[in-house]
Design an enzyme around this catalytic site. Sequence first.
Site, PDB file in Angstrom:
ATOM      1  CG  ASN A  95      -1.465   1.326   1.541  1.00 60.22           C
ATOM      2  OD1 ASN A  95      -2.397   1.880   0.827  1.00 60.22           O
ATOM      3  ND2 ASN A  95      -0.849   1.931   2.502  1.00 60.22           N
ATOM      4  CE1 TYR A 160       0.696   7.676  -6.799  1.00 62.69           C
ATOM      5  CE2 TYR A 160      -1.143   7.671  -8.653  1.00 62.69           C
ATOM      6  CZ  TYR A 160      -0.715   7.364  -7.026  1.00 62.69           C
ATOM      7  OH  TYR A 160      -1.681   6.942  -6.386  1.00 62.69           O
ATOM      8  CB  ALA A 163       4.877   3.716 -10.276  1.00 58.20           C
ATOM      9  CB  ILE A 193      -9.258   7.312  -1.656  1.00 58.20           C
ATOM     10  CG1 ILE A 193      -9.416   6.505  -2.561  1.00 58.20           C
ATOM     11  CG2 ILE A 193      -9.888   7.024  -0.320  1.00 58.20           C
ATOM     12  CD1 ILE A 193     -10.931   5.911  -2.987  1.00 58.20           C
TER      13      ILE A 193
HETATM   14  P1  NAP Z   1      -1.125   8.536   2.531  1.00 55.99           P
HETATM   15  O1  NAP Z   1      -2.191   9.015   3.226  1.00 55.99           O
HETATM   16  O2  NAP Z   1       0.162   9.294   1.992  1.00 55.99           O
HETATM   17  O3  NAP Z   1      -0.236   7.219   2.900  1.00 55.99           O
HETATM   18  C1  NAP Z   1       0.860   6.702   2.425  1.00 55.99           C
HETATM   19  C2  NAP Z   1       1.593   5.948   3.269  1.00 55.99           C
HETATM   20  O4  NAP Z   1       2.719   5.347   2.759  1.00 55.99           O
HETATM   21  C3  NAP Z   1       2.198   6.732   4.553  1.00 55.99           C
HETATM   22  O5  NAP Z   1       1.786   6.039   5.836  1.00 55.99           O
HETATM   23  C4  NAP Z   1       3.506   6.936   4.276  1.00 55.99           C
HETATM   24  O6  NAP Z   1       4.468   6.987   5.232  1.00 55.99           O
HETATM   25  C5  NAP Z   1       3.811   5.330   3.503  1.00 55.99           C
HETATM   26  N1  NAP Z   1       5.085   5.398   2.851  1.00 55.99           N
HETATM   27  C6  NAP Z   1       5.467   6.405   2.064  1.00 55.99           C
HETATM   28  N2  NAP Z   1       6.665   6.000   1.566  1.00 55.99           N
HETATM   29  C7  NAP Z   1       7.174   5.039   2.405  1.00 55.99           C
HETATM   30  C8  NAP Z   1       8.296   4.074   2.022  1.00 55.99           C
HETATM   31  N3  NAP Z   1       9.342   4.456   1.291  1.00 55.99           N
HETATM   32  N4  NAP Z   1       8.334   3.020   2.806  1.00 55.99           N
HETATM   33  C9  NAP Z   1       7.295   2.809   3.584  1.00 55.99           C
HETATM   34  N5  NAP Z   1       6.409   3.313   3.885  1.00 55.99           N
HETATM   35  C10 NAP Z   1       6.058   4.791   3.202  1.00 55.99           C
HETATM   36  O7  NAP Z   1      -1.440   7.641   1.040  1.00 55.99           O
HETATM   37  P2  NAP Z   1      -2.911   7.090   0.689  1.00 55.99           P
HETATM   38  O8  NAP Z   1      -3.960   8.309  -0.004  1.00 55.99           O
HETATM   39  O9  NAP Z   1      -3.654   6.430   2.040  1.00 55.99           O
HETATM   40  O10 NAP Z   1      -2.611   6.055  -0.393  1.00 55.99           O
HETATM   41  C11 NAP Z   1      -2.091   4.580  -0.006  1.00 55.99           C
HETATM   42  C12 NAP Z   1      -1.967   4.002  -1.454  1.00 55.99           C
HETATM   43  O11 NAP Z   1      -3.063   4.282  -2.231  1.00 55.99           O
HETATM   44  C13 NAP Z   1      -0.904   4.526  -2.240  1.00 55.99           C
HETATM   45  O12 NAP Z   1      -0.059   3.409  -2.856  1.00 55.99           O
HETATM   46  C14 NAP Z   1      -1.338   5.637  -3.233  1.00 55.99           C
HETATM   47  O13 NAP Z   1      -0.817   5.474  -4.272  1.00 55.99           O
HETATM   48  C15 NAP Z   1      -2.641   4.650  -3.361  1.00 55.99           C
HETATM   49  N6  NAP Z   1      -3.938   5.230  -3.849  1.00 55.99           N
HETATM   50  C16 NAP Z   1      -4.398   6.232  -3.182  1.00 55.99           C
HETATM   51  C17 NAP Z   1      -5.306   7.370  -3.790  1.00 55.99           C
HETATM   52  C18 NAP Z   1      -5.907   8.490  -3.261  1.00 55.99           C
HETATM   53  O14 NAP Z   1      -6.844   9.143  -3.829  1.00 55.99           O
HETATM   54  N7  NAP Z   1      -5.704   8.668  -1.893  1.00 55.99           N
HETATM   55  C19 NAP Z   1      -6.036   6.872  -5.120  1.00 55.99           C
HETATM   56  C20 NAP Z   1      -5.379   5.992  -5.787  1.00 55.99           C
HETATM   57  C21 NAP Z   1      -4.397   5.032  -5.150  1.00 55.99           C
HETATM   58  P3  NAP Z   1       4.541   8.546   6.016  1.00 55.99           P
HETATM   59  O15 NAP Z   1       3.075   8.811   6.647  1.00 55.99           O
HETATM   60  O16 NAP Z   1       5.717   8.297   7.012  1.00 55.99           O
HETATM   61  O17 NAP Z   1       4.898   9.563   4.806  1.00 55.99           O
END
Ligand code: NAP
Length: 252
Positions: A95, A160, A163, A193
Amino acid sequence: MKEQGSLQGRVGIVTGGARGIGGAISRMLADDGAEVAVFGLPADRDRTETLRARLNGSASRVHFYEANVGEYEACRRAVAQVVADHGRIDFLVNNAGITADHTVRKMTVEEWQAVLQVNLTGPFFMIKAVLETMVEQKYGRIVNISSVVGESGNFGQANYAAAKAGLIGLTKTVALEMARNSITVNAVAPGFIETEMTKAMPTAAIESAIAQTPKQRLGQPEEVAHVVRFLIDDRAGYITGAVYNVNGGWYM
Ligand code: NAP
């Protein structure tokens, strides 16, 4: 004996599982009985404590392991520690993810590499680190969190989108290679989201995303977590190499 549908006795990893979509996944899996190892950066240790404080009966089933998913040795070491602590690894949810948005003309080489390293190479490192344990167990569930933009492309997100598209290719390939070992590998592709990641987007971009979404709203982290929970279930063993959209109809 474990109840049907419960994850009691199951052990697994959620990378970036302390907040946002990952936090909702960790919560849901722990609530259903699993031992959940949250892999994260140093700051995520405190965030995991905050997450645990919001759980009632399942707080003791959420454990923090420091691991930057962009570093293979860190992934390998933390996975070995989970096996030492819990004896097995039944599921892996890739994730953790970052963004560094710019059009290709303005994107730096460093921005390209950083996003590919965390969002695509990270899941490869994690899969590589858990696979031998899953093969020995002859059981595993791997879920990769991709994105709608990996399917559609998105202005200003070449790194992005590339990836997340690559993650779908990785998902299908590992699904093929592991099918005979009772290890399923699937991807979930969320739309927009409501998390810190989208809060960082300009208001106009969010308003435009909502306007273009047939459901006319952002998704909630729990709505993604439900699909991950479904794919991790013992009973989802015939689903592999699939991509599940959770995007309010934004891309069909
Ligand atoms: P988020 O709130 O930014 O959370 C991402 C998490 O990943 C954070 O806990 C972050 O840690 C951790 N992280 C970042 N780099 C890391 C690393 N090198 N090693 C270990 N942990 C790491 O993001 P989210 O929105 O919940 O997204 C979660 C996933 O869903 C991601 O893969 C994102 O691309 C995908 N996604 C999100 C959306 C959206 O709209 N939100 C849409 C499509 C896909 P820190 O807190 O320390 O930074």
